[in-house]
Design a protein around this motif. Structure first.
Motif, short mmCIF file in Angstrom:
data_model
loop_
_atom_site.label_atom_id
_atom_site.label_comp_id
_atom_site.label_asym_id
_atom_site.label_seq_id
_atom_site.Cartn_x
_atom_site.Cartn_y
_atom_site.Cartn_z
N ASN A 1 0.82 -1.21 0.00
CA ASN A 1 0.00 0.00 0.00
C ASN A 1 0.85 1.26 0.00
OD1 ASN A 1 -2.38 -1.47 0.03
ND2 ASN A 1 -2.51 -1.50 2.26
N SER A 2 1.92 1.28 0.79
CA SER A 2 2.80 2.45 0.86
C SER A 2 3.46 2.71 -0.49
CB SER A 2 3.87 2.25 1.94
OG SER A 2 3.29 2.12 3.21
N ILE A 3 4.01 1.65 -1.08
CA ILE A 3 4.72 1.81 -2.36
C ILE A 3 3.74 2.19 -3.47
CG2 ILE A 3 6.05 0.58 -4.10
CD1 ILE A 3 7.44 -0.93 -1.94
N SER A 4 2.55 1.62 -3.47
CA SER A 4 1.56 1.97 -4.50
C SER A 4 1.17 3.43 -4.41
CB SER A 4 0.33 1.08 -4.34
OG SER A 4 0.65 -0.27 -4.57
N ALA A 5 0.97 3.92 -3.17
CA ALA A 5 0.60 5.32 -3.00
C ALA A 5 1.70 6.25 -3.48
CB ALA A 5 0.29 5.58 -1.52
N ILE A 6 2.93 5.94 -3.14
CA ILE A 6 4.06 6.79 -3.54
C ILE A 6 4.26 6.72 -5.05
CG2 ILE A 6 6.56 7.05 -3.35
CD1 ILE A 6 6.25 6.10 -0.43
N SER A 7 4.09 5.55 -5.65
CA SER A 7 4.21 5.41 -7.10
C SER A 7 3.21 6.31 -7.81
CB SER A 7 3.98 3.95 -7.52
OG SER A 7 4.97 3.11 -7.00
N GLY A 8 1.96 6.25 -7.36
CA GLY A 8 0.93 7.07 -7.98
C GLY A 8 1.23 8.55 -7.86
N LEU A 9 1.72 8.97 -6.69
CA LEU A 9 2.05 10.38 -6.48
C LEU A 9 3.12 10.85 -7.44
CD1 LEU A 9 2.00 13.05 -4.89
CD2 LEU A 9 3.61 12.00 -3.27
N PHE A 10 4.19 10.08 -7.57
CA PHE A 10 5.31 10.53 -8.39
C PHE A 10 5.03 10.42 -9.88
CE2 PHE A 10 7.61 10.39 -4.41
CZ PHE A 10 8.49 11.44 -4.56
N ILE A 11 4.21 9.48 -10.29
CA ILE A 11 3.78 9.45 -11.70
C ILE A 11 3.01 10.73 -12.02
CG2 ILE A 11 2.25 8.32 -13.36
CD1 ILE A 11 3.01 5.66 -12.11
N GLY A 12 2.11 11.12 -11.11
CA GLY A 12 1.36 12.35 -11.30
C GLY A 12 2.27 13.57 -11.35
N LEU A 13 3.28 13.61 -10.45
CA LEU A 13 4.22 14.73 -10.46
C LEU A 13 5.03 14.77 -11.75
CD1 LEU A 13 5.60 14.62 -6.79
CD2 LEU A 13 4.16 16.40 -7.81
N GLY A 14 5.40 13.59 -12.26
CA GLY A 14 6.15 13.55 -13.51
C GLY A 14 5.36 14.13 -14.66
N VAL A 15 4.10 13.75 -14.75
CA VAL A 15 3.23 14.28 -15.80
C VAL A 15 3.07 15.79 -15.64
CG1 VAL A 15 0.90 14.22 -16.76
CG2 VAL A 15 2.03 12.08 -16.09
N LEU A 16 2.90 16.25 -14.39
CA LEU A 16 2.74 17.68 -14.12
C LEU A 16 3.97 18.47 -14.56
CD1 LEU A 16 1.28 20.10 -12.82
CD2 LEU A 16 2.38 19.46 -10.65
N PHE A 17 5.16 18.01 -14.19
CA PHE A 17 6.38 18.73 -14.55
C PHE A 17 6.59 18.76 -16.05
CE2 PHE A 17 7.96 17.48 -10.13
CZ PHE A 17 7.67 18.73 -9.60
N LEU A 18 6.23 17.66 -16.74
CA LEU A 18 6.33 17.65 -18.20
C LEU A 18 5.42 18.69 -18.82
CD1 LEU A 18 6.56 13.88 -19.22
CD2 LEU A 18 8.28 15.65 -19.60
N ALA A 19 4.20 18.78 -18.29
CA ALA A 19 3.23 19.75 -18.81
C ALA A 19 3.72 21.18 -18.56
CB ALA A 19 1.87 19.52 -18.18
N LEU A 20 4.25 21.42 -17.37
CA LEU A 20 4.71 22.77 -17.03
C LEU A 20 5.95 23.17 -17.81
CD1 LEU A 20 4.22 22.74 -13.14
CD2 LEU A 20 2.80 23.88 -14.85
N SER A 21 6.76 22.21 -18.18
CA SER A 21 7.98 22.52 -18.91
C SER A 21 7.74 22.77 -20.39
CB SER A 21 8.99 21.39 -18.75
OG SER A 21 8.50 20.19 -19.32
#
Length: 265
Positions: A85-105
């Motif tokens: 559960n911990s790893i799944s939650a963190i994975s989801g968070l960082f995938i979302g952050l990756g997509v966000l940073f790509l969009a902002l860049s």
């Protein structure tokens, strides 16, 4: 093929990556950290995207995110009851952050593809030099802590009885794993990094019965995968990551078949 600078750079970088991944991958498998490796690859994706967003290299962005997150994620996932559960939650968070940073860049989709699946063409001499330095650092530290790390990974009860500092070994190993993920992602991409860090080592345990033997076989499988993958990618103009993944999977199933026949005989 070797008349092109980018292919020479790719072969040099992939050779060091295969050696590092084969060495550290044996301990990843022994310590049951394959799922954590996958999570670090997704954190690396977010870090590379962040690097492009703030104007630093994707590799430096990966190093920033994975080094900071590796110990935190590792310590959160020590208890089996909450690991997934911990790893799944963190994975989801960082995938979302990756997509966000790509969009902002405001980068094109090709940048995202390069991060996720690697880019042989995009490896510059400066990238190769940085990767080689990081790879040498990882290998040197592994040689220094090899005896205690082997003891703690394959016989934790005995290591505890011999007063091996398991917590310190875990922290050092997690940091080395973060470095390995960041370095290897330049070739196979953040999405498939766990292939080089798990499959060669998983195959090796069926062919060797000592830790040093497993490391040697894992490195050999990794080298075969990246060298042949780069060659096939060059001659076919198809993604190198596809060939590396296919070759490593084939070697793993070959190892399973070998083990099955050995048990039947």
């Amino acid at each position: 093929m070797f008349s092109f600078d980018f292919m020479r750079n790719a072969y040099l970088a992939s050779t060091m990556i295969a050696i590092v991944c084969g060495f550290i991958g044996v301990f990843v498998v022994a310590r049951n950290m394959s799922f954590l490796t996958h999570t670090l690859s997704e954190i690396g994706f977010a870090g590379a995207s962040f690097g492009m967003f703030v104007g630093i290299t994707p590799l430096n962005g990966m190093l920033l995110f994975t080094m900071f997150s590796s110990v935190l994620v590792g310590r959160m996932s020590t208890k089996a009851a909450r690991r997934e559960n911990s790893i799944s939650a963190i994975s989801g968070l960082f995938i979302g952050l990756g997509v966000l940073f790509l969009a902002l860049s405001n980068k094109s989709a090709s940048y995202a593809t390069n991060i996720l699946f690697g880019s042989v063409v995009g490896i510059s001499p400066a990238d190769v030099y940085q990767m080689l330095v990081l790879a040498v650092i990882v290998l040197l530290i592994l040689f220094v802590i090899y005896r205690n790390l082997k003891f703690d990974s394959f016989d934790p009860v005995g290591a505890s009885a011999q007063h091996v500092h398991s917590g310190l070994m875990s922290v050092i190993f997690l940091l080395l794993l973060a470095l390995s993920v960041s370095v290897a992602a330049q070739i196979v991409g953040s999405l498939l990094i766990f292939i080089l860090l798990t499959l060669p080592a998983a195959s090796a345990k069926y062919f060797a019965h000592s830790v040093s033997g497993m490391i040697a076989v894992a490195i050999s499988c990794g080298l075969l995968g990246v060298w042949l993958g780069l060659y096939l990618g060059y001659v076919t103009n198809l993604p190198v990551s596809f060939f590396i993944a296919t070759i490593e999977c084939a070697l793993y199933f070959l190892a399973l078949g070998y083990n099955y026949l050995k048990e039947r005989s």
